[in-house]
Design an enzyme around this catalytic site. Structure first.
Site, PDB file in Angstrom:
ATOM      1  CG  ASP A  36      -2.189   0.926   1.513  1.00  0.00           C
ATOM      2  OD1 ASP A  36      -3.645   0.326   1.339  1.00  0.00           O
ATOM      3  OD2 ASP A  36      -2.026   1.979   0.723  1.00  0.00           O
TER       4      ASP A  36
ATOM      5  CD  GLU B 239      26.347   7.348   1.685  1.00  0.00           C
ATOM      6  OE1 GLU B 239      26.170   8.150   2.940  1.00  0.00           O
ATOM      7  OE2 GLU B 239      26.581   6.031   2.110  1.00  0.00           O
TER       8      GLU B 239
ATOM      9  CB  CYS C  40      24.862   9.444   6.120  1.00  0.00           C
ATOM     10  SG  CYS C  40      23.813   8.588   4.516  1.00  0.00           S
TER      11      CYS C  40
ATOM     12  CB  THR D 138      14.663   4.924   1.528  1.00  0.00           C
ATOM     13  OG1 THR D 138      15.807   3.946   1.438  1.00  0.00           O
ATOM     14  CG2 THR D 138      13.680   4.453   2.916  1.00  0.00           C
TER      15      THR D 138
ATOM     16  CB  SER E 277      20.893   1.034   8.534  1.00  0.00           C
ATOM     17  OG  SER E 277      19.776   0.644   7.708  1.00  0.00           O
TER      18      SER E 277
ATOM     19  CG  HIS F 206      20.707  11.141   8.006  1.00  0.00           C
ATOM     20  ND1 HIS F 206      21.035  11.221   6.837  1.00  0.00           N
ATOM     21  CD2 HIS F 206      21.065   9.697   7.646  1.00  0.00           C
ATOM     22  CE1 HIS F 206      20.976  10.622   6.277  1.00  0.00           C
ATOM     23  NE2 HIS F 206      21.271   9.307   6.928  1.00  0.00           N
TER      24      HIS F 206
ATOM     25  CE  LYS G 112      11.527   3.972  12.441  1.00  0.00           C
ATOM     26  NZ  LYS G 112      10.585   2.705  13.007  1.00  0.00           N
TER      27      LYS G 112
ATOM     28  CG  ASN H 110      18.912   9.047   2.111  1.00  0.00           C
ATOM     29  OD1 ASN H 110      19.570   9.554   2.614  1.00  0.00           O
ATOM     30  ND2 ASN H 110      19.753   7.914   2.640  1.00  0.00           N
TER      31      ASN H 110
ATOM     32  CB  SER I 118      25.412   3.014   7.254  1.00  0.00           C
ATOM     33  OG  SER I 118      24.600   3.557   7.983  1.00  0.00           O
TER      34      SER I 118
HETATM   35  N1  COA Z   1       0.654   1.638   6.279  1.00  0.00           N
HETATM   36  C1  COA Z   1       1.590   2.497   7.450  1.00  0.00           C
HETATM   37  N2  COA Z   1       2.382   1.885   7.636  1.00  0.00           N
HETATM   38  C2  COA Z   1       2.952   0.814   7.163  1.00  0.00           C
HETATM   39  C3  COA Z   1       1.878   0.024   6.211  1.00  0.00           C
HETATM   40  C4  COA Z   1       1.125   1.069   5.750  1.00  0.00           C
HETATM   41  N3  COA Z   1       0.049   0.019   5.274  1.00  0.00           N
HETATM   42  N4  COA Z   1       2.478  -0.694   5.572  1.00  0.00           N
HETATM   43  C5  COA Z   1       4.237  -0.900   6.975  1.00  0.00           C
HETATM   44  N5  COA Z   1       4.066   0.350   7.685  1.00  0.00           N
HETATM   45  C6  COA Z   1       5.205   0.712   8.465  1.00  0.00           C
HETATM   46  C7  COA Z   1       5.740   0.035   8.873  1.00  0.00           C
HETATM   47  O1  COA Z   1       5.166  -0.544  10.583  1.00  0.00           O
HETATM   48  C8  COA Z   1       7.185   0.343   9.278  1.00  0.00           C
HETATM   49  O2  COA Z   1       7.291   1.610  10.744  1.00  0.00           O
HETATM   50  P1  COA Z   1       7.855   1.311  12.111  1.00  0.00           P
HETATM   51  O3  COA Z   1       9.556   1.371  11.597  1.00  0.00           O
HETATM   52  O4  COA Z   1       7.960   2.223  12.579  1.00  0.00           O
HETATM   53  O5  COA Z   1       7.453  -0.219  12.550  1.00  0.00           O
HETATM   54  C9  COA Z   1       7.813   1.513   8.315  1.00  0.00           C
HETATM   55  O6  COA Z   1       6.290   1.428   7.454  1.00  0.00           O
HETATM   56  C10 COA Z   1       8.516   0.188   6.940  1.00  0.00           C
HETATM   57  O7  COA Z   1       8.477  -1.170   7.302  1.00  0.00           O
HETATM   58  P2  COA Z   1       9.014  -2.354   6.878  1.00  0.00           P
HETATM   59  O8  COA Z   1       8.237  -3.075   6.953  1.00  0.00           O
HETATM   60  O9  COA Z   1      10.087  -1.924   8.119  1.00  0.00           O
HETATM   61  O10 COA Z   1       9.697  -1.353   5.836  1.00  0.00           O
HETATM   62  P3  COA Z   1      11.016  -2.427   4.650  1.00  0.00           P
HETATM   63  O11 COA Z   1      11.368  -3.924   4.766  1.00  0.00           O
HETATM   64  O12 COA Z   1      10.681  -1.925   3.666  1.00  0.00           O
HETATM   65  O13 COA Z   1      12.167  -1.571   4.512  1.00  0.00           O
HETATM   66  C11 COA Z   1      14.265   0.015   5.534  1.00  0.00           C
HETATM   67  C12 COA Z   1      12.477  -0.249   5.490  1.00  0.00           C
HETATM   68  C13 COA Z   1      13.803   1.741   5.717  1.00  0.00           C
HETATM   69  C14 COA Z   1      14.565  -0.516   6.556  1.00  0.00           C
HETATM   70  C15 COA Z   1      14.279  -0.066   4.083  1.00  0.00           C
HETATM   71  O14 COA Z   1      13.957   0.579   3.101  1.00  0.00           O
HETATM   72  C16 COA Z   1      16.159   0.146   4.094  1.00  0.00           C
HETATM   73  O15 COA Z   1      16.485  -0.905   4.351  1.00  0.00           O
HETATM   74  N6  COA Z   1      16.058   1.645   3.582  1.00  0.00           N
HETATM   75  C17 COA Z   1      17.952   1.658   3.303  1.00  0.00           C
HETATM   76  C18 COA Z   1      18.808   1.618   4.655  1.00  0.00           C
HETATM   77  C19 COA Z   1      18.575   2.888   5.182  1.00  0.00           C
HETATM   78  O16 COA Z   1      17.449   3.830   5.181  1.00  0.00           O
HETATM   79  N7  COA Z   1      18.909   2.906   6.426  1.00  0.00           N
HETATM   80  C20 COA Z   1      17.718   4.116   7.653  1.00  0.00           C
HETATM   81  C21 COA Z   1      19.020   4.207   8.577  1.00  0.00           C
HETATM   82  S1  COA Z   1      20.659   4.910   8.105  1.00  0.00           S
END
Ligand code: COA
Length: 391
Positions: free
Chosen positions: A31, A81, A113, A154, A203, A235, A244, A278, A310
């Site tokens: 979604d 980076e 970053c 992202t 991460s 960041h 968070k 990002n 990171s």
């Molecule tokens: N409506 C609202 N929220 C929803 C949803 C919906 N229909 N479906 C999922 N979500 C929420 C989840 O509950 C989660 O929230 P939470 O983290 O507060 O629990 C969020 O959306 C992300 O869902 P998740 O399943 O964890 O996403 P993902 O497996 O696709 O991973 C990242 C997300 C950021 C880890 C991934 O995009 C990534 O690896 N990005 C690159 C690295 C990065 O950005 N790291 C950040 C720190 S440097």
């Protein structure tokens, strides 16, 4: 009187295309609210084939030179980076494109970053040594993960340029900062890869722990007390990450992280990142520009800054906007910059990614797509050819 050093001017640039994440969501079988609400991302910048970190960085810096000229600039610190060369600094191309004198020192910095913050702190140190001089800091990145991976939501691209000087017109870089470094494999990109390896969940947890450690070091070094901050910039690999991180910081300081409190502290810092995606080294400073462009008057009130790269290095510090800073902002131009991007279809985006050069494709000439002043016209004999189009 103590010498005040900080950001004399700050400008942003981004790429040509905008990919609406509502188009990416069905491809990932999720979604759109997962991206819009769960990650806090709606749109991401996609660069044209004739754009890269150099053209974005030059476009950001050009705005500063147009206003202040190049007088006194003796160093360009280019943080990235997503570097285009393992040896030659992107700053050298920028020196040429901007017509800066050959007496300018030009170098590139890297630590995921966090690199932009390292550049800002080093720039301040150079200005402290020579208060009449100025340093051009550029943070420029294109965030691209593997196609169909969870990181794809992202992605993004942007550059921020900052002119660092004594008696700054935008914000003083406050002297205290707290730092945290730890050898962690949450995100890294070996030189033979065009996309990073990433453990996304790790991460996030390492970032949160780094916030706590950097804050504690900042506190121990006698920085501002928590209640003194008027705004908070983090960041933002995705904008919910700021929520968070701020939740963790509020809890450490014995404050309830209620939704109204989080919105009050963070909403203004997310407007641009939510629609750019990002931008790695630039992301924290895109967030700062967003705060300054959209927030209340912050004159004389410290703004907390949390930089995370990171691998990992984190730094907690602050900037304090000075009287008259609002006259230096480019809020209308920044909003227009984002609105002017050309929408791209999912198929168009995917074709661009599939056709992207992997570095060993031989000579190539790129079609003119960008409407920006600087473009990468091609690669010949492994040499990148840049053009500056007169306005
Ligand atoms: N409506 C609202 N929220 C929803 C949803 C919906 N229909 N479906 C999922 N979500 C929420 C989840 O509950 C989660 O929230 P939470 O983290 O507060 O629990 C969020 O959306 C992300 O869902 P998740 O399943 O964890 O996403 P993902 O497996 O696709 O991973 C990242 C997300 C950021 C880890 C991934 O995009 C990534 O690896 N990005 C690159 C690295 C990065 O950005 N790291 C950040 C720190 S440097």
């Amino acid at each position: 009187m103590t010498l005040q050093i900080g950001i004399h001017d700050i400008a942003i640039a981004t790429g040509h295309y905008a990919l609406d994440l509502a188009l990416l969501a069905p491809v990932h079988g999720v979604d759109f609210d997962k991206f819009r609400v769960g990650l806090g991302q709606e749109v991401q910048t996609v660069v044209a084939p004739d754009e890269d970190i150099v053209t974005l960085g030059a476009a950001a810096a050009q705005q500063i030179l147009a206003r202040h000229g190049s007088e006194g600039i003796h160093t360009i610190l280019f943080a990235t980076e997503s570097g285009i060369d393992a040896s030659k600094a992107a700053a050298v191309y920028v020196q040429d494109l901007l017509g800066l004198p050959s007496t300018v020192r030009a170098v590139e910095l890297k630590q995921a970053c966090y690199g932009g913050t390292a550049a800002l702190q080093l720039a301040a140190a150079l200005v402290a040594r020579d208060p009449g001089g100025r340093v051009l800091v550029i943070a420029s990145d294109i965030a691209a993960y593997d196609l169909d991976s969870s990181g794809e939501s992202t992605q993004g691209a942007a550059a921020v340029a900052m002119l660092v000087s004594a008696e700054p017109a935008v914000a003083v870089l406050d002297p205290v900062s707290g730092v945290f470094t730890s050898n962690v494999m949450d995100f890294w990109r070996p030189t033979y890869r065009s996309t990073p390896r990433v453990d996304g969940k790790l991460s996030i947890s390492v970032y949160l722990d780094a916030v706590e450690h950097a804050w504690k070091d900042y506190e121990a070094k006698g920085g501002h007390s928590f209640t003194e901050f008027a705004a908070f910039c983090y960041h933002q690999p995705f904008t919910r990450m700021a929520y968070k991180a701020h939740t963790r910081l509020l809890e450490i300081n014995g404050c309830a992280a209620t939704p109204p409190r989080l919105e009050a502290d963070l909403a203004t810092t997310t407007h641009y990142n939510r629609r750019i995606g990002n931008s790695y080294t630039a992301s924290l400073y895109v967030g700062l520009v967003s705060s300054l462009d959209h927030g209340e008057d912050l004159t004389g009130r410290p703004v907390a800054m949390l930089s995370y790269g990171s691998g990992c290095v984190a730094e907690f510090f602050s900037v304090t906007p000075v009287a008259g800073y609002r006259d230096q902002l480019r809020a209308d131009a920044n909003r227009s910059l984002l609105a002017a991007r050309e929408p791209i279809t999912y198929d168009g985006y995917r074709q661009l990614r599939m056709r992207a050069r992997n570095g060993s494709d031989g000579d190539v000439a790129f079609d003119t797509v960008t409407t920006g002043r600087f473009r990468l016209s091609g690669v010949s004999d492994d040499k990148r050819i840049y053009l500056s189009l007169a306005r």
